[in-house]
Design a protein around this motif. Sequence first.
Motif, PDB file in Angstrom:
ATOM      1  N   ASP A  82       2.338  -9.498  -9.524  1.00 33.00           N
ATOM      2  CA  ASP A  82       1.702  -8.179  -9.415  1.00 33.00           C
ATOM      3  C   ASP A  82       0.386  -8.265  -8.649  1.00 33.00           C
ATOM      4  OD1 ASP A  82       3.789  -7.139 -10.859  1.00 33.00           O
ATOM      5  OD2 ASP A  82       2.706  -7.037 -12.763  1.00 33.00           O
ATOM      6  N   LYS A  83      -0.391  -9.331  -8.905  1.00 36.71           N
ATOM      7  CA  LYS A  83      -1.680  -9.481  -8.239  1.00 36.71           C
ATOM      8  C   LYS A  83      -1.480  -9.669  -6.733  1.00 36.71           C
ATOM      9  CE  LYS A  83      -5.283  -9.472  -9.455  1.00 36.71           C
ATOM     10  NZ  LYS A  83      -6.311  -8.402  -9.380  1.00 36.71           N
ATOM     11  N   GLU A  84      -0.493 -10.494  -6.328  1.00 38.15           N
ATOM     12  CA  GLU A  84      -0.266 -10.692  -4.895  1.00 38.15           C
ATOM     13  C   GLU A  84       0.135  -9.396  -4.208  1.00 38.15           C
ATOM     14  OE1 GLU A  84       0.887 -15.413  -4.392  1.00 38.15           O
ATOM     15  OE2 GLU A  84       2.516 -13.934  -4.353  1.00 38.15           O
ATOM     16  N   LEU A  85       1.005  -8.632  -4.840  1.00 37.19           N
ATOM     17  CA  LEU A  85       1.419  -7.361  -4.247  1.00 37.19           C
ATOM     18  C   LEU A  85       0.258  -6.366  -4.217  1.00 37.19           C
ATOM     19  CD1 LEU A  85       4.960  -7.022  -5.874  1.00 37.19           C
ATOM     20  CD2 LEU A  85       4.426  -7.601  -3.500  1.00 37.19           C
ATOM     21  N   GLU A  86      -0.553  -6.409  -5.258  1.00 37.34           N
ATOM     22  CA  GLU A  86      -1.739  -5.546  -5.305  1.00 37.34           C
ATOM     23  C   GLU A  86      -2.712  -5.909  -4.186  1.00 37.34           C
ATOM     24  OE1 GLU A  86      -5.637  -5.324  -8.128  1.00 37.34           O
ATOM     25  OE2 GLU A  86      -3.709  -5.383  -9.182  1.00 37.34           O
ATOM     26  N   ILE A  87      -2.906  -7.202  -3.959  1.00 33.44           N
ATOM     27  CA  ILE A  87      -3.790  -7.662  -2.882  1.00 33.44           C
ATOM     28  C   ILE A  87      -3.253  -7.204  -1.528  1.00 33.44           C
ATOM     29  CG2 ILE A  87      -4.578  -9.717  -1.629  1.00 33.44           C
ATOM     30  CD1 ILE A  87      -6.162  -9.313  -4.131  1.00 33.44           C
ATOM     31  N   GLN A  88      -1.948  -7.364  -1.326  1.00 35.35           N
ATOM     32  CA  GLN A  88      -1.360  -6.932  -0.052  1.00 35.35           C
ATOM     33  C   GLN A  88      -1.581  -5.439   0.185  1.00 35.35           C
ATOM     34  OE1 GLN A  88       2.724  -8.079   0.542  1.00 35.35           O
ATOM     35  NE2 GLN A  88       2.306 -10.270   0.430  1.00 35.35           N
ATOM     36  N   GLN A  89      -1.494  -4.674  -0.903  1.00 36.64           N
ATOM     37  CA  GLN A  89      -1.674  -3.226  -0.788  1.00 36.64           C
ATOM     38  C   GLN A  89      -3.143  -2.851  -0.593  1.00 36.64           C
ATOM     39  OE1 GLN A  89       0.795  -0.931  -0.788  1.00 36.64           O
ATOM     40  NE2 GLN A  89      -0.644   0.772  -0.518  1.00 36.64           N
ATOM     41  N   ASP A  90      -4.004  -3.352  -1.475  1.00 31.92           N
ATOM     42  CA  ASP A  90      -5.419  -2.962  -1.444  1.00 31.92           C
ATOM     43  C   ASP A  90      -6.145  -3.494  -0.214  1.00 31.92           C
ATOM     44  OD1 ASP A  90      -4.898  -1.754  -3.822  1.00 31.92           O
ATOM     45  OD2 ASP A  90      -5.959  -3.209  -5.082  1.00 31.92           O
ATOM     46  N   CYS A  91      -5.760  -4.666   0.239  1.00 33.25           N
ATOM     47  CA  CYS A  91      -6.428  -5.275   1.398  1.00 33.25           C
ATOM     48  C   CYS A  91      -5.716  -4.960   2.701  1.00 33.25           C
ATOM     49  CB  CYS A  91      -6.551  -6.787   1.205  1.00 33.25           C
ATOM     50  SG  CYS A  91      -7.560  -7.233  -0.229  1.00 33.25           S
ATOM     51  N   LYS A  92      -4.735  -4.075   2.619  1.00 39.09           N
ATOM     52  CA  LYS A  92      -4.062  -3.545   3.805  1.00 39.09           C
ATOM     53  C   LYS A  92      -3.494  -4.647   4.709  1.00 39.09           C
ATOM     54  CE  LYS A  92      -6.846   0.702   3.955  1.00 39.09           C
ATOM     55  NZ  LYS A  92      -7.596   0.467   2.720  1.00 39.09           N
ATOM     56  N   PHE A  93      -2.726  -5.537   4.104  1.00 41.57           N
ATOM     57  CA  PHE A  93      -2.084  -6.590   4.890  1.00 41.57           C
ATOM     58  C   PHE A  93      -1.213  -6.004   5.999  1.00 41.57           C
ATOM     59  CE2 PHE A  93      -1.984 -10.842   2.420  1.00 41.57           C
ATOM     60  CZ  PHE A  93      -3.316 -10.682   2.057  1.00 41.57           C
ATOM     61  N   ALA A  94      -0.550  -4.892   5.702  1.00 40.85           N
ATOM     62  CA  ALA A  94       0.381  -4.297   6.669  1.00 40.85           C
ATOM     63  C   ALA A  94      -0.336  -3.769   7.904  1.00 40.85           C
ATOM     64  CB  ALA A  94       1.179  -3.172   6.005  1.00 40.85           C
ATOM     65  N   ASP A  95      -1.627  -3.434   7.760  1.00 40.42           N
ATOM     66  CA  ASP A  95      -2.382  -2.856   8.883  1.00 40.42           C
ATOM     67  C   ASP A  95      -3.234  -3.884   9.617  1.00 40.42           C
ATOM     68  OD1 ASP A  95      -1.377  -0.407   8.034  1.00 40.42           O
ATOM     69  OD2 ASP A  95      -3.097  -0.023   6.734  1.00 40.42           O
ATOM     70  N   LEU A  96      -3.249  -5.102   9.122  1.00 38.91           N
ATOM     71  CA  LEU A  96      -4.187  -6.098   9.657  1.00 38.91           C
ATOM     72  C   LEU A  96      -3.907  -6.418  11.119  1.00 38.91           C
ATOM     73  CD1 LEU A  96      -6.566  -7.884   8.959  1.00 38.91           C
ATOM     74  CD2 LEU A  96      -4.968  -9.642   8.156  1.00 38.91           C
ATOM     75  N   TYR A  97      -2.630  -6.543  11.476  1.00 39.51           N
ATOM     76  CA  TYR A  97      -2.313  -6.908  12.863  1.00 39.51           C
ATOM     77  C   TYR A  97      -2.775  -5.828  13.833  1.00 39.51           C
ATOM     78  CZ  TYR A  97       0.128  -8.437  17.027  1.00 39.51           C
ATOM     79  OH  TYR A  97       0.410  -8.847  18.313  1.00 39.51           O
ATOM     80  N   SER A  98      -2.462  -4.569  13.537  1.00 38.45           N
ATOM     81  CA  SER A  98      -2.868  -3.480  14.438  1.00 38.45           C
ATOM     82  C   SER A  98      -4.381  -3.345  14.484  1.00 38.45           C
ATOM     83  CB  SER A  98      -2.224  -2.163  13.998  1.00 38.45           C
ATOM     84  OG  SER A  98      -2.602  -1.837  12.671  1.00 38.45           O
ATOM     85  N   TRP A  99      -5.060  -3.583  13.339  1.00 35.44           N
ATOM     86  CA  TRP A  99      -6.526  -3.512  13.320  1.00 35.44           C
ATOM     87  C   TRP A  99      -7.134  -4.529  14.285  1.00 35.44           C
ATOM     88  CZ3 TRP A  99      -9.847  -7.513  11.956  1.00 35.44           C
ATOM     89  CH2 TRP A  99     -11.210  -7.169  11.903  1.00 35.44           C
ATOM     90  N   GLN A 100      -6.640  -5.761  14.223  1.00 37.91           N
ATOM     91  CA  GLN A 100      -7.240  -6.795  15.073  1.00 37.91           C
ATOM     92  C   GLN A 100      -6.847  -6.611  16.540  1.00 37.91           C
ATOM     93  OE1 GLN A 100      -5.712  -9.867  16.521  1.00 37.91           O
ATOM     94  NE2 GLN A 100      -3.681  -8.959  16.211  1.00 37.91           N
TER      95      GLN A 100
END
Length: 1009
Positions: A82-100
């Motif tokens: 749950d913590k790993e999935l929460e981190i992926q969500q809260d820290c916006k892992f899915a948006d990181l590539y487009s951000w950089q």
Amino acid sequence: MLLCRISLVSQTLPRWGRRSQRGGGLLLRAVSFSSSRCHGVSSGEGSAQPAESGSGQGQYRDTVLLPKTDFPMKLTGQKLLDKELEIQQDCKFADLYSWQRERKAKKEFCLHDGPPYANGDPHVGHALNKILKDIRNRFEMLRGRQVHYVPGWDCHGLPIELKALGELGTSGLSPLQIRQKAREFAEGAIARQMAAFQRWGVMADWDQCYYTFDGAYEAAQLKVFQEMHSKGLIYQDYKPVFWSPSSRTALAEAELEYNAEHVSRAIYTTFPLATLPPNITKEAGLDSVSVLVWTTQPWTIPANQAICYMPNAQYSVVKRLDNSELLLVATERTANMAALLGTELEVVSTFTGSQLEGGICKHPTIPSKEVPLLPANHVTMAKGTGLVHTAPAHGMEDYSVASQFKLSVDCIVNEDGKFTELAGPELHNLSVMNEGTDRVISMLKECGSLVKEERCVHSYPYDWRTKQPVVIRPSKQWFINTASLKDKAKEALQKVRVLPESARSSLLAMLDRRTYWCISRQRSWGVPIPVFYHRETGEALINKHTVSHVAQLFKEKGSDCWWELPIETLLPAAVLKKSKAGPVGDYIRGEDVLDIWFDSGASWAAVLEESDSRADAYVEGKDQIGGWFQSSLLTSVAVRNKAPYKSLVVHGFAVSEKGEKMSKSLGNVVDPDVVINGGKDPSTPAFGADVLRWWVAESNVFSEVQIGPNALNSARDSISKLRRTLKFLLGNVHSFDPRSQAVDPKEMHYIDQYMLHLLREFSIKVTDAYSEFDPGRVIRVLQAFISRDLSSFYFSIIKDRLYCDPEDSLGRRSCQTVLEEILDGVTRSIAPILPHLAEEVYLHAPGHDEGETLFRSGWIKSSSVWRRPGLEEAVEGACAIRDSFLSSIPGKNSAQYDLTIAIEPGLLFELMESLQEEPTSTSSQLCELMMSSRVKLCSELPRDLPSDALLKHGTFLINLEGGVIREDSAYSIAVVPTSAARCPRCRRFTAESTDCLCPRCQTIVSQSQ
């Protein structure tokens, strides 16, 4: 500062006969040190609580500044997931590539993704490859580069076609029906693999992936095809190729697997010499000589067109003493033949191979057929007789001989691997690898030519998809002339960095082995070769006009249109006119598709940026040395005269903990989904994604990478130890804001400054290791830093200052400043490997705004000012003395002893004075480093030492300015038990009595009341 005073020191050394004046140290004086180390502190982070409870001592607990943090020491099971999935969500892992990609960056780092095959579920091989790439990408992004990483999938080919159709087969299905089922299957596999890659924390452009079945990709691929065809590098020819009867298609070298346990029925057979070579006709007694040959493929004997010899070797006619038969063999092989045949061989005559020119043999099973003796470079003396049976239709080297001497290349094997009518009525329709071989051997026995049969275990090519043996047979196929590209490709490789360097020789060897590349396949699921054939003559119509038009159609409609559209659309009048061809009715469309290695080998043209279109790195397993690495190199060199990559990283395969290849039959397959989420069996716990990533990082990826319960449990334990260190760091900076409370390094305690120096060295080593694609070295450097420099050293020394000094004191803030820098540095150093843990720590860490994430805040921040002249010598000199002290009281509590340090006047004395101004102190920086009750610093040991004093001597070499200033300084120590009592608050032996606080604690407690 030390280096500013070197000249002064050299001038005053002869005059030193007594203790230097206060304030004259080589280093700038530090602030007055107000505390020492908590007694009884072990090297771990979680022990030694001052002000122990009971007997009235617990009254001081509230005055001690113990660590405080919500960061959990341990996360397991569902809480971890749950913590790993929460981190992926809260820290916006899915948006990181487009951000950089959108941020400004001076440099780009391009890692071009080798497309995994879309034919199954994700496996640990995928995990090894994708996580290794992600570690490097995240590191490059953290240090400010703009990462270009577009994931892709290889979507065509027979394995997908076979799995998609299952038991249906292709019977009764049109090409479009086959393609639709194959596409649906590939899309399902892609969806499952993509979901897994994202769960592993892989940062990528998931919305803009590339797929080899995409129309735009296929169009780019055909552009490469067209340019290579225009240069004459792609041609159609009739020549031997690897043919898979089980797949009914031609195969390229990269589509083969070599089975080292293959068993062949090897034979020795004779070809009667009908016409003696002119150069040896004068020899007497050579009227009935037979040439002895050896082959592991008896079924090719009916296709024999010649027997080859080595021109410079020696050959002998030998007489069998058991039956007087005369045999021609290589002189070098005579002894082996005698042992094999079980009889003595008498040498009748010997001559050089070149003298065999002009000799003609009779074919053993086709009496009317004559075959010549011919020279050839491929003949060796390693096995056999030194005379090679040559069937040009069924051997690559044999075909080369046929080309040179204009021999017939008649194929006697059909697409199903069975003899054709050309093989004769006795063999027609027999499978060449089975009953066909049996019949040929029987025929040789019947005609008296079979000398010996033996079982031969050797490496043999198999179809990598069906796992069945292949044959070599000629057919009309499309080829790339790799021989003409070989030198350019080798030259391009010289400019490419290869990791490990040992893989370069394999790359070059693979290039040498490939004289041509068969790129046509007789299947439906692939990119059609854009060629049209004349109905009557069979002549191919293919040029830049036809290919460019078809490529544009593929870009707009996808390659299904090759079957969907009428030929008038595929080959319009305007294109025919430019091609100077006849009416469209004279042509039919081709039915072959391109080799999937050509599909993926053209990915650089479809995916990489136009500016340079060379990737910084290609990272794949060692099986790609003859696969994607080579196909990409050949296509790029052909079109652009350069490699598509600046560096190649070649990693090993994932294997079981016993080093075995993973196999369902062996039951040793490790499913990455089970690794992360746990299995039905309680013995397979949920490890989470970071454990999988740690396993990849910790492994020696340049060799075979073992995975299993032991490796995964070890990875989990390592992360748990790391969490304990991070919790200690977080707990001790909970009330600290580095933005407003950080202490300038110049005002810090020397031990704190020294730790910044070590932290800088650590960051440099970590950065270098990541840059070398060596995350295993990152982990080793990290673990050494934590265990040696932090847990066993710094943490033990500073706990008293952290827990028992006033909260806002300069000494404590100095320590917290360093702890925060260490926390930040360690967290960033592990972030590429453990992104979930790193972001979790960052959420608890001080010094940044809410909502800010680690991966959007950069790499380790270290400063060159952290390396101060003389600082290293001062602290390490003190540590050398400390080691002598601790080794004199093994297993004892150092806080219960007083220490006297005697050093003759010189550089070492001056350095120690910088750490302790007073002759005797319980609160100096030197006392803190020594972990003792009291330290006395003097130029010689007192004469009135107690009888129980422990004495020890040592030396310390001071090396400054790269060896310009060197001094080997001697020191002596005396260790005696302290007479002081233990303070009930700080537990140091600095109090007058057991019921009395030490002076430092008295002041702090009184001020708090």
